[in-house]
Every structure is written in C-alpha cells, then in structure tokens.
Scaffold this motif. Structure first.
Motif, PDB file in Angstrom:
ATOM      1  N   PRO A 439       0.802  -1.180  -0.114  1.00  0.00           N
ATOM      2  CA  PRO A 439       0.079  -0.132  -0.062  1.00  0.00           C
ATOM      3  C   PRO A 439       0.813   1.280   0.072  1.00  0.00           C
ATOM      4  CG  PRO A 439       0.266  -0.809   2.289  1.00  0.00           C
ATOM      5  CD  PRO A 439       0.959  -1.706   1.420  1.00  0.00           C
ATOM      6  N   THR A 440       0.350   2.324  -0.767  1.00  0.00           N
ATOM      7  CA  THR A 440       1.117   3.709  -0.601  1.00  0.00           C
ATOM      8  C   THR A 440       0.250   4.678  -0.489  1.00  0.00           C
ATOM      9  OG1 THR A 440       2.636   2.580  -2.147  1.00  0.00           O
ATOM     10  CG2 THR A 440       2.882   4.970  -1.902  1.00  0.00           C
ATOM     11  N   ILE A 441       0.426   5.712   0.220  1.00  0.00           N
ATOM     12  CA  ILE A 441      -0.405   6.953   0.323  1.00  0.00           C
ATOM     13  C   ILE A 441       0.487   8.208   0.085  1.00  0.00           C
ATOM     14  CG2 ILE A 441      -1.785   8.181   2.191  1.00  0.00           C
ATOM     15  CD1 ILE A 441      -2.225   5.636   3.536  1.00  0.00           C
ATOM     16  N   SER A 442      -0.067   9.046  -0.640  1.00  0.00           N
ATOM     17  CA  SER A 442       0.873  10.336  -0.860  1.00  0.00           C
ATOM     18  C   SER A 442      -0.068  11.394  -0.988  1.00  0.00           C
ATOM     19  CB  SER A 442       1.712  10.066  -2.206  1.00  0.00           C
ATOM     20  OG  SER A 442       0.662  10.031  -3.299  1.00  0.00           O
ATOM     21  N   ILE A 443       0.307  12.484  -0.594  1.00  0.00           N
ATOM     22  CA  ILE A 443       0.028  13.941  -0.813  1.00  0.00           C
ATOM     23  C   ILE A 443       0.808  14.753  -1.709  1.00  0.00           C
ATOM     24  CG2 ILE A 443      -0.561  15.966   0.143  1.00  0.00           C
ATOM     25  CD1 ILE A 443      -1.869  14.578   2.461  1.00  0.00           C
ATOM     26  N   ALA A 444       0.276  15.291  -2.673  1.00  0.00           N
ATOM     27  CA  ALA A 444       1.071  16.078  -3.655  1.00  0.00           C
ATOM     28  C   ALA A 444       0.287  17.243  -4.068  1.00  0.00           C
ATOM     29  CB  ALA A 444       1.448  15.403  -5.085  1.00  0.00           C
ATOM     30  N   GLN A 445       1.206  18.540  -4.132  1.00  0.00           N
ATOM     31  CA  GLN A 445       0.819  19.888  -4.666  1.00  0.00           C
ATOM     32  C   GLN A 445       1.290  20.127  -5.703  1.00  0.00           C
ATOM     33  OE1 GLN A 445       1.425  22.036  -0.730  1.00  0.00           O
ATOM     34  NE2 GLN A 445      -0.781  21.682  -0.258  1.00  0.00           N
ATOM     35  N   ARG A 446       0.844  20.925  -6.791  1.00  0.00           N
ATOM     36  CA  ARG A 446       1.139  21.572  -8.010  1.00  0.00           C
ATOM     37  C   ARG A 446       0.642  22.851  -8.202  1.00  0.00           C
ATOM     38  NH1 ARG A 446      -0.484  22.310 -13.461  1.00  0.00           N
ATOM     39  NH2 ARG A 446      -2.558  22.173 -12.813  1.00  0.00           N
ATOM     40  N   ALA A 447       1.614  23.782  -8.450  1.00  0.00           N
ATOM     41  CA  ALA A 447       1.354  25.457  -8.716  1.00  0.00           C
ATOM     42  C   ALA A 447       0.749  25.225 -10.024  1.00  0.00           C
ATOM     43  CB  ALA A 447       2.366  26.214  -8.550  1.00  0.00           C
ATOM     44  N   PRO A 448      -0.268  26.186 -10.387  1.00  0.00           N
ATOM     45  CA  PRO A 448      -0.926  26.298 -11.855  1.00  0.00           C
ATOM     46  C   PRO A 448       0.266  26.875 -12.553  1.00  0.00           C
ATOM     47  CG  PRO A 448      -2.506  27.351 -10.278  1.00  0.00           C
ATOM     48  CD  PRO A 448      -1.233  27.111  -9.295  1.00  0.00           C
ATOM     49  N   THR A 449       0.317  26.509 -13.953  1.00  0.00           N
ATOM     50  CA  THR A 449       1.140  26.989 -14.713  1.00  0.00           C
ATOM     51  C   THR A 449       1.165  28.197 -15.346  1.00  0.00           C
ATOM     52  OG1 THR A 449       0.162  26.179 -16.788  1.00  0.00           O
ATOM     53  CG2 THR A 449       1.680  24.657 -15.875  1.00  0.00           C
ATOM     54  N   ALA A 450       1.998  28.816 -15.889  1.00  0.00           N
ATOM     55  CA  ALA A 450       2.053  30.285 -16.645  1.00  0.00           C
ATOM     56  C   ALA A 450       0.729  30.607 -17.444  1.00  0.00           C
ATOM     57  CB  ALA A 450       3.215  30.908 -17.246  1.00  0.00           C
ATOM     58  N   GLU A 451       0.615  29.708 -18.533  1.00  0.00           N
ATOM     59  CA  GLU A 451      -0.615  29.604 -19.137  1.00  0.00           C
ATOM     60  C   GLU A 451      -1.908  29.417 -18.506  1.00  0.00           C
ATOM     61  OE1 GLU A 451       0.750  25.331 -19.317  1.00  0.00           O
ATOM     62  OE2 GLU A 451       1.601  27.510 -19.225  1.00  0.00           O
ATOM     63  N   GLU A 452      -1.924  28.827 -17.488  1.00  0.00           N
ATOM     64  CA  GLU A 452      -3.274  28.628 -16.755  1.00  0.00           C
ATOM     65  C   GLU A 452      -3.413  29.806 -15.943  1.00  0.00           C
ATOM     66  OE1 GLU A 452      -3.104  23.676 -15.868  1.00  0.00           O
ATOM     67  OE2 GLU A 452      -2.201  25.265 -14.441  1.00  0.00           O
ATOM     68  N   LEU A 453      -2.519  30.642 -15.572  1.00  0.00           N
ATOM     69  CA  LEU A 453      -2.701  31.704 -15.102  1.00  0.00           C
ATOM     70  C   LEU A 453      -3.061  33.237 -15.952  1.00  0.00           C
ATOM     71  CD1 LEU A 453       0.123  31.432 -12.298  1.00  0.00           C
ATOM     72  CD2 LEU A 453      -2.449  31.446 -11.686  1.00  0.00           C
TER      73      LEU A 453
END
Length: 675
Positions: A439-453
């Motif tokens: 089993p594996t549990i993870s939490i990950a975060q991603r910043a919006p890209t320049a084009e998304e902003l």
C-alpha cells in the motif's frame, strides 16, 4: 458495460491464479530453463532508491528497452508508449502526441531526459511536440505514483524519463553502437538513426543522430466522422520532418565521473485541422553531470546535474505566415547525496532549482499573443528513505518546494508565489517467495502553470481563445494505491488499484462561439477558460506475462481503466477508454515474431462540454525479425505491421478525435545493426 467489466475482471483474476500455479510447478522442477537462465534485472536510472524494476515500491515501473523499444518506436513519444499499462496518448496528429498517465495529462505528467526536465512547452497544449526522441534512446522509463513526485511538483500523474546516455558513465573497451533505417508505407516515411559509444584513455565519448521524413498518413475512411464530404485516403497536414543530433564526453575514473553534452533538435510538422497550420520547432540543450563515489564519511555517492535549454517554436499559417512564437529558456540544477544506512534507514537527500523564461508572442507585433513573458523560479529540497523490517520494505519521501511566477510588468498581471509540500509513505510486504503486497499513500501539490494563470489570446493550432485566471489556487492531490504482484518465475503479474482526490483541479472549460455575441467576438475559436473544481480519479490495472525475455513462446496480457469526475460537475474531459489486450510472441535462434491485440471500449463518459463519444476499436499489430552475424557485427532485418484491420481509430484523449483519426494500415520495413 458493468457486466462486461465484471467479466473482464474475473478473466484477469482467473488467469493470474491459473498461470501462477503453473509457474510454481515450473519453479520447483529441477533442470528447468528458469533455473538455468534467470531473467536479468533492468535498472531504472530515474530511481533515487533501489534501482531495480522488480523491487520498486514507491511506483509501479515499466522500462522499455532493446527490441521491445525498437518495435514500439513511433513518430512521437505518446505513440511509442500508448500501449503500456495505464498509459494512453493525446493523439494530436503524427507530430505531436504526449503520454497520458492514468487519465492525467499536460503539466501533471513530467517528461525527463536523463533525469532532467525536457524543458519544452509540450505540457501547454496537445499540439506541442515533446522535444525528445525515442529513436536514439537506450531505454524509456515510466514511473507512476509517489516516487515521481521527487522530480517536481508537475508529476502528480507520473513521469517519463528518456535515457540516451549522452554523458557516458562507463568506459567502452572498443567502439560500439547501433544504426537503423526504416521505411513505412502508411505515410511514405523514411527514417534513420545512429548511436556511437567509445573511449580513449579515461575519456568516454558518445554521439547520436536521427532523421525522419513522413508524408500525410493514410486513414481508413473520412477525416471527420459521419461526413462523406471531408478528406479521405490520407489525413491532410499530418506530415513530419525531424532532425536531431547530440554529442557528449566524460572523464571517468575510480572515484566517479564528470562530463558534458550538447544536443540540437529541429522539428517541422503539420497540425491536421481545417486551418492547416504547422509548427517549426528548434531546441538547443546543454548538460553537465557528474558523480563522486564515497565523497564524505557516511555517504555512498554525490551526484549533480546542470542543464540549460533554449527552446522556441513558431506556429505558422497554411501559407507560411508566422502567427505565434513560443519561447522557453530554462536553467535547471539537481544535487543528490546518497547516505549509508543509519539505524537501518538508507536514502537520498537533495535539492533542485529551476529558472525559466517563457513567452507566447505575436510574430508580427512582438506583443503577448496568448501568454505574456513570464519568469518562473523554483527551489526544492527532497528526502527519500527506505528500510527493511523483516519481510516488509518500508519507504517514505518528502519534497518541499517554493515557486514564484512573475509576468512582465507591461502585462499588468499579479505575481504569484506558491509553497508546495508533497510526501508519501509506502510499504512492500513480501509474504511469500516472489509475492508481495504494497500500500502507498501520498499527498502532492502542484502550482498552476503560467498559461493557466495568465493566458488571454488565440491559439491558432487548437482553434481556441484561451483565458487564464490569475487567482487560481494550487492543486492538492491525495492518492492511495494498492499493489499485489509476483516478480519471479517465468510467469509474473501485478495488479494495481488507485484512488486520487484532487482539490482545486485545474481544467480547460470550453465554450463554443455564439453567432452575434459581440462581447466575446473571437472569430471561429472556441473560448477555453482555465477553471478549478474538486476532482476524483479512480482506476485499476492488471498485467500478466510469461517468459517475456526468454526463447520460445511468450505472452503478455493486460487491462486498465481510469475514471475521472469533477465533483458535482460531471466527468473530466478527455478521459481514456477502458482497454484490454494481449501480446503473443515466439523466439527461436535468429528469428523473433509477435502479434499484439488491443481492444478499447467505447468511451461515452463525457464532460458537460464534450459532444461525441468515441467508438470501440480493435487494433492488431505484428512484428517479424531475423538476425544474422556479419563478422563482429549483428544485422537484424525486421518488418512491422500496424493496424492490420485498418480500423478507424478515434482516441478519447484527443481534442481532434472527431476530425483526425489515427493512422490506418501500414507496413514498416527496416534493417538494424549493432556492433
């Protein structure tokens, strides 16, 4: 549909049980081929921990290499990997097709070359090609799940690492290499590639190059579904022309190595839409890498990588008039220290920096056409550790990252800063010889890209008017995965279940142009608003193989499915179809042969703004090769047949699914030499 999936699951589980029993019987018989000739391990170069495929616990891993890689090599990275477990392709014509992993695409799937970012702009849009070539790669690694997070916040879905060994790490006793030439009937395509490795004294050297020229490819019916007036025979504007070359050298000694490489790529390909635009792509890349063994007391090795990429591509109208110029200059560094066991824990600590200057400017005006000039800087620190507790191998990873995006002052848009934290914990319980559960549990975060902003302008190739949102929040992904596998014996198998909850999932919400709407007059382009909503993605994968790398009969069967939904807002767009397939092979002496059958089910799980389902299809490919020795050289003649049934294949993951089918039947003939 539910009955069909239940039957498929039952068939897969039954096959796992029956063949595992057969494998056990094979394992205990003395004098069997399995005991005499154990299957070799494949090393994963992108892994910060145990590098062997069979013992990876933080991510299910696939490594394509050797004959398997050469038989699957296509005109794009997405095409090359499209039949791997959990991997589909964006399918934007022959020139641009990016891998999609477990229903996630674009900036959530990171593309690496020798462990460093490719630094192109393929994550921005499906019409942008990946600036890395499979024809000269030694192997291609697919990492899905938590381990991929150590290589950047943009790897929530996973990563693909193209390994070409441009910076040698070992001295060659004599000159060695590989060269290939092939011709394909479906697109009148011709391609050549070559790699050379050698050494003089303590200096290791590498050279590679490739050339490819393909015309518009054949299609079984009409380009547009249910439109007899649309193009037929060949898909207009689906040509590709590419040349690439790389050279590298390194000083190799008992303490380690240090080296550098230079590479260039030029790619010219058509966009198969009514506008008939095309893209001219150019990239120059410079890398430095080194490793020092036993650098300090308590540490096993110190590795570092520095890379600078100068990338540009111009989107041109049918008559050659430049429309938009995309540019990306990137400088990246990565530093790692692997320590010796401390209280039983063995691991790697490191940091990574990246500085990019991205813009999308009008060719005529030089002004921001879609995205203003934007500077992005990031600094990250990461740690990954593993330890054995009897039959249990435990692992934990952490990555902390600070990222800032600064648009040009003239754009009058706000700077954004994001603090990102990603971590994972997992275990592998080896409950019997060759069998394990993890089993594996993870939490990950991603910043919006320049084009998304910051997007606000037309995108010619996709016929969209993109509108970003400077107030977008960071994405947070919470993933749980269960893996059951058998990794020894002639028969091997694995099954994965995963569920991923993503807060503030960024997606492009499409709005078709409305006639007479002068407040939103963007011509015939559909408006694409970058928006956010919570999402959930669930899926399952299963794979079983028999004697994959030995002589005689071989078999691989697989099935995968992924379903993504926006909470209370329907399905995620461009979700892959559920699939199952089987590969059969036979090898004896100088002969190798194989056939693969892939069945993709109808994909009618549409987002609210999607209009058409993709029909089911069956794709059959075959291969045959003969290898002979000419002195010290090895010469392989091969034939590959693609889409033997000449099926009209529409990919659910392609924004062009209604107007651009995949290639029809094609025969590929070629010759390859190794020395």
């Amino acid at each position: 549909m539910l009955v069909q999936r239940t039957l498929l699951s039952s068939a897969v589980l039954s096959a796992l049980t029956v063949l595992s029993s057969a494998a056990s019987a094979v394992d205990v018989q003395p004098g069997t081929a399995e005991q005499i000739k154990p299957l070799p391990q494949i090393v994963v170069s992108a892994s910060p921990l145990n590098p062997h495929v069979d013992t990876q616990i933080l991510s299910p891993t696939k490594v394509l290499s050797g004959e398997e890689l050469r038989n699957k090599t296509g005109t794009s990275l997405g095409d090359t990997l499209s039949q791997e477990l959990g991997v589909s392709a964006s399918g934007f014509g022959a020139g641009a097709s990016r891998p999609i992993i477990r229903g996630m695409e674009g900036p959530r799937v990171k593309i690496l070359q020798n462990g460093m970012s490719v630094a192109d702009v393929s994550s921005l849009s499906n019409d942008h090609a990946v600036a890395s070539e499979a024809a000269t790669a030694r192997q291609i690694e697919i990492l899905r799940g938590p381990a991929a997070l150590l290589y950047g916040s943009g790897a929530i879905g996973g990563l693909v690492n193209v390994v070409n060994d441009r910076i040698p790490t070992q001295l060659q006793k004599e000159l060695s290499g590989e060269a290939e030439a092939r011709y394909s009937s479906g697109d009148n395509g011709r391609s050549t590639s070559v790699t050379l490795d050698g050494s003089t004294g303590p200096i290791g050297m590498h050279l590679d190059g490739n050339w490819r020229d393909t015309g518009n490819y054949k299609i079984p019916g009409h380009a547009t579904q249910n439109d007899p007036g649309s193009a037929s025979g060949r898909l207009p504007n689906s040509f590709t022309h590419e040349t690439g070359a790389g050279i590298g050298a390194s000083y190799i000694a008992s303490w380690g190595h240090i080296g550098a490489s230079v590479a260039t790529l030029a790619d010219h390909y058509g966009i198969p839409t009514e506008e008939k635009s095309f893209i001219d792509l150019h990239q120059n890349r410079y890398d430095i890498a080194g490793q020092i063994d036993d650098p300090f007391v308590g540490f096993e090795k110190f590795t570092f990588k520095l890379g600078h990429t100068d990338y540009t591509h111009t989107e041109k109208e049918e008559d050659g008039t430049p429309h938009t110029i995309f540019s990306n200059q990137s400088t990246e560094s990565r530093w790692e220290l692997a320590h010796k066991p401390v209280a039983g824990w063995h691991g790697t600590v490191g940091m990574q920096t990246e500085d990019t200057r991205f813009s999308s400017l009008g060719a005529a005006s030089g002004l921001p056409d879609t995205v203003p000039k934007t500077k992005s800087t990031s600094f990250a620190a990461f740690l990954v550790e593993e330890r054995e507790f009897g039959p249990i191998l435990a692992s934990a990873g952490l990555r902390l990252e600070s990222l800032k995006r600064q648009p040009d002052e003239t754009a009058r848009l706000p700077d954004r800063k994001f603090n990102l934290a990603s971590y994972s914990v997992g275990g592998l319980w080896r409950f019997a010889s060759g069998y394990s559960f993890g089993p594996t549990i993870s939490i990950a975060q991603r910043a919006p890209t320049a084009e998304e902003l910051y997007s606000h302008g037309p995108h010619e190739a996709t016929a969209t008017f993109d509108i970003g949102d400077p107030a977008l929040k960071k994405e947070t992904s919470r993933n749980i995965e269960l893996t059951l596998q058998k990794t020894t014996g002639l028969v091997r198998w694995k099954a994965n279940l995963f569920e991923n909850h993503v807060d503030n999932f960024v997606y492009g919400r499409m709005v078709e142009p409305v006639e007479g709407d002068h407040d939103h007059d963007h011509g015939d382009f559909a408006e694409r608003f970058w928006s956010q909503a919570d999402a959930i993605i669930r899926g399952a994968e299963a794979e079983i193989s028999y004697n994959l790398r030995g002589e005689g009969f071989s078999m691989r069967g697989f099935a995968d499915t992924a379903r993504g939904k926006l909470k209370q807002m329907g399905n995620l767009p461009l979700q892959p179809a559920s699939r199952f397939g089987i590969d059969l092979g036979y090898a004896q002496g100088p002969w190798r042969s194989g056939v693969s059958i892939l069945r993709a089910l109808q994909q009618d799980r549409l987002a609210t703004f999607e209009n058409s389902a993709t029909p089911a299809y069956t794709k059959i490919d075959a291969n045959l090769s003969y290898t002979q020795k000419l002195g010290s050289h090895q010469l392989t003649w091969f034939a590959l047949a693609k889409n033997l049934l000449n099926q009209d294949i529409r990919l659910a993951t392609s924004v062009l699914k209604d107007v651009a089918p995949q290639p029809g039947r094609s025969l590929i003939l070629g010759v390859r030499t190794r020395f």
